[in-house]
Design an enzyme around this catalytic site. Structure first.
Site, short mmCIF file in Angstrom:
data_model
loop_
_atom_site.label_atom_id
_atom_site.label_comp_id
_atom_site.label_asym_id
_atom_site.label_seq_id
_atom_site.Cartn_x
_atom_site.Cartn_y
_atom_site.Cartn_z
N ASP A 10 7.41 6.61 -1.36
CA ASP A 10 7.41 5.76 -0.18
C ASP A 10 7.26 4.32 -0.66
O ASP A 10 6.82 4.08 -1.79
CB ASP A 10 6.25 6.18 0.73
N MET A 11 7.56 3.36 0.19
CA MET A 11 7.50 1.97 -0.25
C MET A 11 6.27 1.23 0.28
O MET A 11 5.33 0.96 -0.46
CB MET A 11 8.80 1.25 0.14
N ASP A 12 6.25 0.88 1.56
CA ASP A 12 5.16 0.07 2.12
C ASP A 12 3.85 0.85 2.07
O ASP A 12 3.76 1.99 2.51
CB ASP A 12 5.47 -0.33 3.56
N SER A 45 11.78 6.17 2.31
CA SER A 45 11.11 5.17 3.15
C SER A 45 11.66 5.18 4.57
O SER A 45 12.79 5.61 4.81
CB SER A 45 11.32 3.78 2.53
N GLY A 46 10.86 4.68 5.49
CA GLY A 46 11.34 4.50 6.84
C GLY A 46 12.19 3.26 7.01
O GLY A 46 12.78 3.04 8.07
#
Length: 278
Positions: A10-12, A45-46
């Site tokens: 995931d990123m954030d 990621s979203g």
């Protein structure tokens, strides 16, 4: 010992620190070792694909992206999957959002070609969204979007109203629209089943990888399915309790480069990587 063959991040709040940065030289050193060992690297990621690509200018054409919370899957610039709502469901959700009591609600429509916002939306919030959506266009009405595949609503509202809104979506659009929250006032509405775990499963089958060979990292509600599915799943130290409960292991916080710490541990064959996952 189970061998890791895929790393999914995931990123954030996970791969990125709170300043939306990461240690590029440290990561690229890890990445070269991943390539040498035939370990795939996946960004899950979203966020919008066009935004995610910008974080990896050196290798974007070599890696895979599970973008938009799983609605759009791309491997080495090749589209493998692109979900879409039926137009009637998009219209029905917009009616729910407009008629419901959700103070401060703001939202974008997200599609393959661009994300869209209705004219008159709060400009301060829109400036923030431009960081996450490198393609973002204004529209006056839904009919202005004719040829795009719409696969996600990106919502922002007070944390106090997230649970009521998600309950309304479940009640009014059961089986046709799913709600998932990544925290910090953010809720995504997606096609049921088109989540990150679905994207990782598609890639795993393409590459002949089993789920117990996947090392995955996350910090939000939209990571739950991915963390439950993956053999080596790590929740970040900054993740809420329910995310930590879904993962097999704990990683240091995103601001401590926790993902890179664990990847280096995996490459060294130490810690949980010296034995099969629980």
């Amino acid at each position: 010992m189970t061998t890791v063959k895929m790393v999914a991040v995931d990123m954030d709040g996970t791969f990125l620190d709170d300043s939306k940065q990461y240690n590029r030289s440290r990561f690229l050193a890890c990445y070269q070792q991943l390539i040498a060992r035939d370990i795939r690297f996946v960004v899950a990621s979203g966020n919008q694909y066009y935004q995610l690509k910008s974080f990896f200018p050196e290798i974007a054409g070599e890696i895979a992206f599970v973008a938009e919370n799983g609605a759009w899957i791309i491997d080495r610039d090749e589209e493998l999957f692109c979900g879409a709502f039926e137009r009637r469901d998009v219209e029905a959700v917009i009616a729910t959002l407009q008629n419901g009591d959700y103070p401060g609600l703001r939202y974008l429509l997200c599609g393959r070609e661009s994300a869209y916002y209705f004219e008159g939306i709060d400009e301060t919030w829109l400036q923030k969204m431009r960081h996450y959506c490198h393609r973002l266009k204004p529209i006056n009405r839904l009919e202005d979007v004719q040829d795009d595949r719409l696969f996600k609503f990106a919502l922002n509202l007070s944390d106090d109203y997230i649970e009521p809104l998600m309950a309304d979506i479940e009640r009014l659009h059961q089986g046709r629209v799913a709600a998932t929250s990544s925290g910090h006032g953010s809720v995504d509405l997606i096609v049921p089943g088109n989540h990150k775990a679905h994207g990782l499963d598609l890639l795993a089958r393409r590459w002949g990888i089993s789920h117990d060979q996947v090392l995955a990292f996350g910090d939000g509600g939209n990571d739950l399915e991915m963390l439950r599915q993956s053999g080596f799943s790590f929740a970040m130290a900054n993740a809420p309790a329910r995310v930590k409960q879904a993962a097999h292991y704990a990683a240091p916080a995103n601001n401590d480069q926790g993902v890179l710490q664990v990847i280096e541990q995996m490459l060294a064959g130490s810690g949980p990587f010296s034995t099969a996952p629980a």
